[in-house]
Design a protein around this motif. Sequence first.
Motif, mmCIF file in Angstrom:
data_model
loop_
_atom_site.group_PDB
_atom_site.id
_atom_site.type_symbol
_atom_site.label_atom_id
_atom_site.label_comp_id
_atom_site.label_asym_id
_atom_site.label_seq_id
_atom_site.Cartn_x
_atom_site.Cartn_y
_atom_site.Cartn_z
ATOM 1 N N UNK A 1 -31.280 -1.850 26.383
ATOM 2 C CA UNK A 1 -32.439 -1.008 26.088
ATOM 3 C C UNK A 1 -32.038 0.329 25.471
ATOM 4 N N UNK A 2 -32.802 0.737 24.477
ATOM 5 C CA UNK A 2 -32.672 2.040 23.818
ATOM 6 C C UNK A 2 -31.366 2.182 23.020
ATOM 7 N N UNK A 3 -30.686 1.067 22.774
ATOM 8 C CA UNK A 3 -29.519 1.060 21.889
ATOM 9 C C UNK A 3 -30.014 0.861 20.455
ATOM 10 N N UNK A 4 -29.069 0.786 19.493
ATOM 11 C CA UNK A 4 -29.444 0.624 18.084
ATOM 12 C C UNK A 4 -28.755 -0.596 17.493
ATOM 13 N N UNK A 5 -29.436 -1.244 16.564
ATOM 14 C CA UNK A 5 -28.868 -2.384 15.858
ATOM 15 C C UNK A 5 -29.198 -2.265 14.369
ATOM 16 N N UNK A 6 -28.530 -3.113 13.554
ATOM 17 C CA UNK A 6 -28.816 -3.069 12.120
ATOM 18 C C UNK A 6 -28.413 -4.372 11.446
ATOM 19 N N UNK A 7 -29.007 -4.628 10.293
ATOM 20 C CA UNK A 7 -28.705 -5.815 9.506
ATOM 21 C C UNK A 7 -27.359 -5.649 8.812
ATOM 22 N N UNK A 8 -26.582 -6.746 8.795
ATOM 23 C CA UNK A 8 -25.271 -6.807 8.164
ATOM 24 C C UNK A 8 -24.240 -5.967 8.929
ATOM 25 N N UNK A 9 -23.010 -6.443 8.918
ATOM 26 C CA UNK A 9 -21.926 -5.740 9.598
ATOM 27 C C UNK A 9 -20.614 -6.238 8.991
ATOM 28 N N UNK A 10 -19.789 -5.325 8.524
ATOM 29 C CA UNK A 10 -18.505 -5.696 7.933
ATOM 30 C C UNK A 10 -17.463 -4.677 8.381
ATOM 31 N N UNK A 11 -16.575 -5.113 9.254
ATOM 32 C CA UNK A 11 -15.479 -4.255 9.711
ATOM 33 C C UNK A 11 -14.178 -5.024 9.548
ATOM 34 N N UNK A 12 -13.073 -4.308 9.480
ATOM 35 C CA UNK A 12 -11.829 -4.991 9.183
ATOM 36 C C UNK A 12 -10.609 -4.130 9.372
ATOM 37 N N UNK A 13 -9.598 -4.355 8.518
ATOM 38 C CA UNK A 13 -8.338 -3.646 8.695
ATOM 39 C C UNK A 13 -7.551 -3.633 7.396
ATOM 40 N N UNK A 14 -6.578 -2.735 7.341
ATOM 41 C CA UNK A 14 -5.590 -2.643 6.277
ATOM 42 C C UNK A 14 -4.239 -3.061 6.828
ATOM 43 N N UNK A 15 -3.538 -3.952 6.109
ATOM 44 C CA UNK A 15 -2.172 -4.330 6.455
ATOM 45 C C UNK A 15 -1.211 -3.675 5.463
ATOM 46 N N UNK A 16 -0.182 -3.032 5.981
ATOM 47 C CA UNK A 16 0.815 -2.322 5.178
ATOM 48 C C UNK A 16 2.091 -3.166 5.189
ATOM 49 N N UNK A 17 2.448 -3.728 4.037
ATOM 50 C CA UNK A 17 3.531 -4.708 3.959
ATOM 51 C C UNK A 17 4.616 -4.205 3.005
ATOM 52 N N UNK A 18 5.812 -3.998 3.530
ATOM 53 C CA UNK A 18 6.924 -3.550 2.684
ATOM 54 C C UNK A 18 7.551 -4.724 1.950
ATOM 55 N N UNK A 19 7.860 -4.512 0.676
ATOM 56 C CA UNK A 19 8.641 -5.471 -0.096
ATOM 57 C C UNK A 19 10.111 -5.298 0.288
ATOM 58 N N UNK A 20 10.569 -6.167 1.159
ATOM 59 C CA UNK A 20 11.926 -6.017 1.687
ATOM 60 C C UNK A 20 12.899 -7.030 1.093
ATOM 61 N N UNK A 21 12.486 -7.721 0.036
ATOM 62 C CA UNK A 21 13.336 -8.723 -0.575
ATOM 63 C C UNK A 21 13.006 -10.136 -0.150
ATOM 64 N N UNK A 22 12.310 -10.310 0.967
ATOM 65 C CA UNK A 22 11.845 -11.634 1.370
ATOM 66 C C UNK A 22 10.602 -11.986 0.557
ATOM 67 N N UNK A 23 10.212 -13.235 0.601
ATOM 68 C CA UNK A 23 9.115 -13.687 -0.263
ATOM 69 C C UNK A 23 7.829 -12.913 -0.004
ATOM 70 N N UNK A 24 7.439 -12.780 1.253
ATOM 71 C CA UNK A 24 6.158 -12.174 1.577
ATOM 72 C C UNK A 24 6.269 -10.795 2.214
ATOM 73 N N UNK A 25 7.463 -10.228 2.256
ATOM 74 C CA UNK A 25 7.615 -8.886 2.771
ATOM 75 C C UNK A 25 7.511 -8.797 4.281
ATOM 76 N N UNK A 26 7.529 -7.564 4.770
ATOM 77 C CA UNK A 26 7.523 -7.317 6.212
ATOM 78 C C UNK A 26 6.372 -6.391 6.587
ATOM 79 N N UNK A 27 5.571 -6.808 7.556
ATOM 80 C CA UNK A 27 4.456 -5.990 8.030
ATOM 81 C C UNK A 27 4.985 -4.771 8.777
ATOM 82 N N UNK A 28 4.582 -3.578 8.316
ATOM 83 C CA UNK A 28 5.030 -2.346 8.966
ATOM 84 C C UNK A 28 3.950 -1.705 9.828
ATOM 85 N N UNK A 29 2.683 -2.002 9.561
ATOM 86 C CA UNK A 29 1.623 -1.417 10.361
ATOM 87 C C UNK A 29 0.253 -1.855 9.873
ATOM 88 N N UNK A 30 -0.757 -1.584 10.685
ATOM 89 C CA UNK A 30 -2.138 -1.841 10.290
ATOM 90 C C UNK A 30 -3.000 -0.637 10.675
#
Length: 370
Positions: free
Chosen positions: A113-142
């Motif tokens: 009760x008495x909370x708020x809602x809304x249409x549509x919702x899109x949340x997510x994240x950023x992945x920070x990937x270093x090019x370390x010489x391997x094919x897909x790199x290494x995840x350093x943080x999000x």
Amino acid sequence: MALRRIFLVGIGIIMAIVFGSLTQIKGIAQSFTDLDLAVYHAPIHYQDTDSTKYIGDYITRFDYDGNWQGTNNWDNLQQFALNAYAYYSVVETCTHWFITYSFFHPQDWTDIPFDQEHENDLEGKLAIVRKDGSTFGKLEGIVTVFHKDFYSYTPSASPLVNGAENIDGTLTMNTYNGSLHPLTTQEAKGHGLKAWPYTSNFKGASNEDGIIYYPSKTTAELPASGNDRNVQYLLLDVFASNGMWQRQLNEASLSSSSALTFASWGTFKGDTSGGCGAGTPTCSTNSANAPWGWDDSNDGSVYKGEMALDPAHLTDVYFDGLGNFDTTYIRNQFIQDLKDRGYNSANLPQGWPTQINLNSLIGKLKNQCF
């Protein structure tokens, strides 16, 4: 001359390998796709669900109902299957790949009760990937999006340390399909996203309500129920033809009343039809954001939309310990497309964030690393 050409090509290939990507030499193809890269680092995603309305917490695509109209997604929730999808984008510097992941829900809802809602919702994240010489790199943080705040996490042994923002915890990593994936989690109803297990009531126990989603290049499964522990989600490229980013570009010069998907730059249209706000909650309109509209309310010199548009700058502000770190882009389709459409500081898209100088952003594009 032939020997000289062979020598120069050889030197170029060696330099590209040092930077970890063959895309940095013009004319030499990358040995994998952006989808391959995105799937390799994509999260195993723990979605909390609420038994009051399980399907209100299923992840899916914005056009799950067959259209890109932002004002009927709440209304159509009960009428279409909510197969599992997530969006991704890749931009690239000489030292890193930056991958955004985003999870769409047709409703941000509540039964309080008495909370708020809304249409549509899109949340997510950023992945920070270093090019370390391997094919897909290494995840350093999000960095994750939790409503109007961002939260930072690093895997064990990451070189990244606190910068202007504090690191909020350590990533849990699990092996899936031959590679390590970070675990993320979203709340039920409001869907704020953090690294697992830093939010929600769902940790994966058998007596808890929730779904565990696993990344896929080919399959978008429908959960069997609000308690399904193995559902594959299909990754969709934000830059796809007639996809989310192209919709934004096509509507960037339109008024809100003329646009179908976006109310303004980076903000989806959403209204109060279909029962949003019925009963004691209230319903807000035009309240969900695309990645180029995500914003932390108090992170200083990082501005609205930079998690997608200029992730190297966000990373440079949020973290220290970056080592060799490039802040300009050999590949950034967000910026390139804006430039190609004729946008600049004298001709801005409708609703463009005033703090971001578009000419300076365009100036961060370059052709190669040497």
